[in-house]
Design an enzyme around this catalytic site. Structure first.
Site, mmCIF file in Angstrom:
data_model
loop_
_atom_site.group_PDB
_atom_site.id
_atom_site.type_symbol
_atom_site.label_atom_id
_atom_site.label_comp_id
_atom_site.label_asym_id
_atom_site.label_seq_id
_atom_site.Cartn_x
_atom_site.Cartn_y
_atom_site.Cartn_z
ATOM 1 C CB CYS A 88 13.000 -13.846 -29.937
ATOM 2 S SG CYS A 88 14.516 -13.364 -29.091
ATOM 3 C CG HIS A 89 14.877 -17.105 -26.551
ATOM 4 N ND1 HIS A 89 15.346 -15.824 -26.747
ATOM 5 C CD2 HIS A 89 15.948 -17.828 -26.156
ATOM 6 C CE1 HIS A 89 16.643 -15.778 -26.475
ATOM 7 N NE2 HIS A 89 17.032 -16.979 -26.114
#
Length: 194
Positions: free
Chosen positions: A113-114
Site C-alpha cells: 500500500c503506502h
C-alpha cells in the site's frame, strides 16, 4: 506453509495510522510459517491502527523501539501501509537507516500500500519494478523506479502489493520470498565465514 520460515526473525515496522489488516495478516502469515516476528515502532508506546485510514481500529504495543534494534537482528522486513503510518516512518532517520541496512544486506522485504514511501525516502526503488497504492506511483517513478498496477510484484527480494484487497497474494508471496531470501543470505554469510 507451516515450518517454511522456522527460525527466521522478521521485523515489522509500524506506527500510529498503520492499516490494521496490513499489520495483522502479514504478521500472522509469517508467524504461522514458523518465523518470530517483532513489532518495531518509533517508540514502545502503544500505536493506533486504522481501517481505511479514517476509522480507528485496535491499538498494538510494540515489542521494540527502532532506536533499540539493528538490521543484524533480523532476517526479513515487513512494512505495512496506512497513509499516516507511512508518512511518519519515512520522516524517521532511524527507520530510513534501518531499511537501507536491510537492503544492503540483501535481506527480503515486503511493502504494501503506502509503505513504499519509506523505500522512496531511502532511495531504494531506483532500478526496481514495484507496485503500491495508486497515489505513490508518481513518487516511485520520480525516484527512478518502475511503478506497475499489479496484485503482487517481486523484484530481487522486494515484494510489493497495492492495498488490503491484495493481502492474500502478498502474504503468500512474502512467506515464499522470505524463506528463499533469508536462507540464501544466511548461506552466503556462512560461506563467507568458512
Amino acid at each position: 506453509m507451516a515450518g517454511a520460515l522456522d527460525g527466521l526473525r522478521v521485523a515489522i515496522i509500524a506506527t500510529n495510522g498503520v492499516e490494521q489488516a496490513e499489520l495483522e495478516q502479514p504478521r500472522a502469515a509469517v508467524d504461522e510459517a514458523g518465523a518470530r516476528s517483532t513489532l518495531v515502532s518509533l517508540s514502545t508506546d502503544a500505536i493506533q491502527a486504522m481501517n481505511s485510514d479514517i476509522n480507528k481500529g485496535d491499538t498494538f504495543t510494540p515489542d521494540a523501539a527502532i532506536s533499540d534494534v539493528s538490521a543484524d537482528d533480523f532476517d526479513a522486513l515487513v512494512l505495512p501501509g496506512g497513509t499516516i503510518n507511512a508518512d511518519q516512518l519515512r520522516q524517521s532517520g532511524d527507520v530510513v537507516s534501518f531499511v537501507q541496512a536491510i537492503f544492503a544486506a540483501g535481506k527480503p522485504v515486503g511493502a504494501i500500500c503506502h509503505a513504499p514511501w519509506t523505500l522512496v525516502e531511502a532511495d531504494l526503488v531506483r532500478g526496481r519494478t514495484l507496485t503500491s497504492y495508486p497515489s505513490l506511483r508518481t513518487d516511485i517513478r520520480n525516484a527512478g523506479g518502475e511503478a506497475v498496477d499489479e496484485e503482487v510484484v517481486v523484484d530481487r527480494g522486494l515484494v510489493t502489493s497495492r492495498n488490503p484487497n491484495d493481502l492474500d497474494a502478498f502474504c503468500a508471496k512474502i512467506v515464499e520470498e522470505f524463506g528463499e531470501g533469508a536462507h540464501s543470505v544466511r548461506h552466503a554469510g556462512a560461506t563467507a565465514q568458512a
